[in-house]
Motif scaffolding. Structure first.
Motif, PDB file in Angstrom:
ATOM      1  N   THR A  20       0.838  -1.185   0.000  1.00 59.04           N
ATOM      2  CA  THR A  20       0.000   0.000   0.000  1.00 59.04           C
ATOM      3  C   THR A  20       0.883   1.248   0.000  1.00 59.04           C
ATOM      4  O   THR A  20       2.087   1.186   0.282  1.00 59.04           O
ATOM      5  N   GLU A  22       0.787   3.639   2.144  1.00 58.60           N
ATOM      6  CA  GLU A  22       1.237   3.852   3.520  1.00 58.60           C
ATOM      7  C   GLU A  22       2.469   3.021   3.829  1.00 58.60           C
ATOM      8  O   GLU A  22       3.403   3.476   4.496  1.00 58.60           O
ATOM      9  N   GLN A  23       2.487   1.782   3.347  1.00 59.77           N
ATOM     10  CA  GLN A  23       3.629   0.920   3.601  1.00 59.77           C
ATOM     11  C   GLN A  23       4.880   1.429   2.902  1.00 59.77           C
ATOM     12  O   GLN A  23       5.982   1.335   3.435  1.00 59.77           O
ATOM     13  N   LEU A  25       5.534   4.682   2.095  1.00 56.13           N
ATOM     14  CA  LEU A  25       5.968   5.914   2.745  1.00 56.13           C
ATOM     15  C   LEU A  25       6.604   5.651   4.101  1.00 56.13           C
ATOM     16  O   LEU A  25       7.439   6.437   4.567  1.00 56.13           O
ATOM     17  N   ALA A  26       6.232   4.539   4.745  1.00 55.67           N
ATOM     18  CA  ALA A  26       6.834   4.199   6.035  1.00 55.67           C
ATOM     19  C   ALA A  26       8.310   3.857   5.901  1.00 55.67           C
ATOM     20  O   ALA A  26       9.044   3.863   6.897  1.00 55.67           O
ATOM     21  N   ARG A  34      10.404  11.611   2.007  1.00 53.27           N
ATOM     22  CA  ARG A  34       9.003  11.248   1.804  1.00 53.27           C
ATOM     23  C   ARG A  34       8.327  12.226   0.832  1.00 53.27           C
ATOM     24  O   ARG A  34       7.595  11.819  -0.071  1.00 53.27           O
ATOM     25  N   SER A  38       7.247  11.346  -3.056  1.00 57.20           N
ATOM     26  CA  SER A  38       5.840  11.479  -3.455  1.00 57.20           C
ATOM     27  C   SER A  38       5.707  12.213  -4.784  1.00 57.20           C
ATOM     28  O   SER A  38       4.795  11.931  -5.571  1.00 57.20           O
ATOM     29  N   THR A 324       5.656  -1.159   7.249  1.00 54.77           N
ATOM     30  CA  THR A 324       4.662  -1.415   8.286  1.00 54.77           C
ATOM     31  C   THR A 324       3.452  -2.131   7.691  1.00 54.77           C
ATOM     32  O   THR A 324       2.947  -1.747   6.644  1.00 54.77           O
ATOM     33  N   GLY A 422       0.163  11.439  13.646  1.00 52.13           N
ATOM     34  CA  GLY A 422      -0.475  10.154  13.878  1.00 52.13           C
ATOM     35  C   GLY A 422      -1.635  10.218  14.854  1.00 52.13           C
ATOM     36  O   GLY A 422      -2.554   9.386  14.782  1.00 52.13           O
ATOM     37  N   LYS A 425      -4.635  11.015  12.821  1.00 55.47           N
ATOM     38  CA  LYS A 425      -4.953   9.850  11.999  1.00 55.47           C
ATOM     39  C   LYS A 425      -5.704   8.812  12.837  1.00 55.47           C
ATOM     40  O   LYS A 425      -6.666   8.192  12.377  1.00 55.47           O
ATOM     41  N   GLU A 468      -5.644  -4.500   7.637  1.00 60.82           N
ATOM     42  CA  GLU A 468      -4.738  -3.463   7.164  1.00 60.82           C
ATOM     43  C   GLU A 468      -4.208  -2.693   8.358  1.00 60.82           C
ATOM     44  O   GLU A 468      -4.961  -2.118   9.128  1.00 60.82           O
ATOM     45  N   VAL A 470      -2.605   0.406  10.032  1.00 62.15           N
ATOM     46  CA  VAL A 470      -2.504   1.836   9.778  1.00 62.15           C
ATOM     47  C   VAL A 470      -1.371   2.389  10.640  1.00 62.15           C
ATOM     48  O   VAL A 470      -1.478   2.448  11.866  1.00 62.15           O
TER      49      VAL A 470
END
Length: 473
Positions: A20, A22-23, A25-26, A34, A38, A324, A422, A425, A468, A470
């Motif tokens: 994903t 998110e994974q 960017l982690a 980052r 992007s 992650t 976070g 989020k 998933e 987060v």
């Protein structure tokens, strides 16, 4: 098709699944990477790009020069290679390529690995196979050598222990002088005891003691009630100091913890533990001139939560990096100590899976109890990894707390969590409904690192459910 170093086809346990966004960017080593990655996360800057079922992703990215940058990623590691001059790993090009890959099959189609990418992939996987099976080469690529001279190693260890003992005795005297003169003196602008004492602990080759001494210097500026906090930290430092001076009388697990807290390295030992490990969180923190990377894993079969800890020089991302939320079939080896929380990552089997089952979790009361039990074995422990099940983030005064859905117990969020994106989020994910949260529970409160919705946290839903993770850090 990729070939191994012996000419045989390379095989993976199963086709590599797409991560994903998110994974991806982690994995970024910092915020600047980052943001830059992007901007490269669309198909526009890329040409000759593709992926295959073994976990390879490649592409050519247009740069400022006449030749495009060659970027290739092995997602089974993960590992990265790029012809750009960046010293960050992964660089912005690797992050951008992975973002394109994560956006779907239409953006980065399946194809045949080009020669320039296949050469690196074949060599990397061949070395990884040799390392897993025979011990492999050293980190610089040279053949592994035999063990060091044990007599010389013992003498070096004895000399270092003697220097640490001398430093611990000096620290005892300085703490006594501080208490004799009164804690109020520590609030003077010209008070230089902390840096001077920390430098003396560095000279004594006790970096753990030096780090704790430096932390004392920040306590007088921490706000109202600082004398109480300073006395508490001085007491813990005194306890560690006395434990080192009497280490020969301690049981071995506690002695191993004391050696680690003082700053002596303790290699991982014992039989490896193979499990399906869910990557709960990954985050980097500055530690003087180096950067410390912490990765939390949870074993599906063993039920064990472990910490992978690595370090890198300033400006360079430590390794390894694990997205992650993915699950890896791998072996880990534990470090010695009372709680045996820290581990080293060993051989991996097959490609990472993009999803995994979250830890079972418990209430706020059980989290506090788990931290208390861990403190009994390691009095210097700042926090303990726990999973809170069915909790709701609720504002409380100037902060936030996680309240059990039944409303019986609650945990305040740590101050460090209040300034991170976070937190919002987590609030948005909850929307006032219960969520399952993983983080660290300590004397400063609870620091959340990952979350799942209440439906995803319901492990009674069966093996067909998908989850998933987060990330919150």
């Amino acid at each position: 098709m990729l070939l191994s170093h012996g000419g045989e086809p390379l095989r993976t346990a199963e086709p590599a699944a797409r991560w994903t966004v998110e994974q991806v960017l982690a994995l970024a080593p910092d915020d600047a990477s980052r943001k830059a990655g992007s901007k490269l996360g669309s198909a526009g800057p890329w040409s000759g790009s593709g992926c295959d079922g073994s976990g390879a992703v490649w592409g050519l990215c247009k740069g400022s020069g006449s030749k495009p940058y060659q970027t290739v990623v092995d997602t089974t590691g993960p590992a990265y290679k790029c012809s750009c001059p960046s010293r960050k790993f992964p660089c912005k090009h690797a992050l951008g390529l992975l973002l394109v890959w994560a956006s779907g099959a239409s953006a980065l189609p399946t194809g045949e690995v080009p020669d320039w990418a296949g050469e690196w992939l074949t060599g990397r996987r061949g070395r990884a196979a040799e390392k897993g099976e025979t011990g492999g080469p050293t980190t610089d690529g040279a053949p592994a050598t035999g063990p060091a001279d044990p007599v010389a190693a013992r003498r070096r260890a004895e000399r270092r222990a003697a220097r640490i003992t001398g430093g611990a005795q000096e620290l005892q005297q300085r703490l006594a002088d501080l208490l004799r003169g009164g804690l109020a003196a520590a609030d003077q602008p010209e008070y230089g005891l902390w840096e001077e004492t920390a430098a003396r602990m560095v000279d004594a080759q006790a970096p753990g003691l030096a780090s704790r001494v430096r932390e004392l210097g920040a306590v007088p500026a921490s706000g109202a009630g600082w004398p109480v906090r300073l006395l508490e930290e001085c007491a813990l430092l005194h306890l560690l100091d006395r434990a080192w001076l009497g280490i020969s009388r301690l049981p071995e697990p506690l002695a191993a913890t004391v050696r680690t807290r003082v700053g002596l390295p303790a290699p991982a030992e014992g039989p490896p533990i193979r499990d399906h490990w869910l990557v709960l969180a990954q985050y980097d923190t500055p530690d003087g001139r180096i950067v410390a990377r912490r990765i939390w894993l949870h074993g599906r079969e063993s039920g064990r939560t472990v910490l992978l800890l690595s370090f890198g020089a300033a400006g360079r991302s430590p390794g390894p990096a694990l997205p992650t939320g993915v699950t890896i079939d791998a072996e880990i080896t534990l470090h010695p100590g009372t709680n045996r929380l820290r581990a080293e990552l060993g051989r991996q089997f097959g490609a990472p899976s993009p999803v995994g089952t979250p830890p079972p979790g418990g209430t706020a009361a059980t989290a506090i109890g788990a931290y208390g039990d861990a403190l009994r074995d390691d009095p210097w422990l700042d926090a303990w990894p726990v999973t809170l099940r069915e909790v709701i983030p609720v504002p409380s005064g100037h902060g936030w707390q996680l309240v059990d859905a039944a409303g019986e117990t609650a945990l305040p969020l740590a101050p460090s969590a209040l300034s991170r994106p976070g937190l919002w989020k987590l609030v948005a994910l909850s929307g006032g409904s219960p969520v399952t949260v993983f983080g660290e529970c300590g004397h400063r409160g609870f620091d959340p690192f990952a979350a799942w919705t209440s439906d995803a946290g319901d492990t009674a839903g069966g093996a067909d459910m998908t989850f998933e993770t987060v990330p919150l850090v």
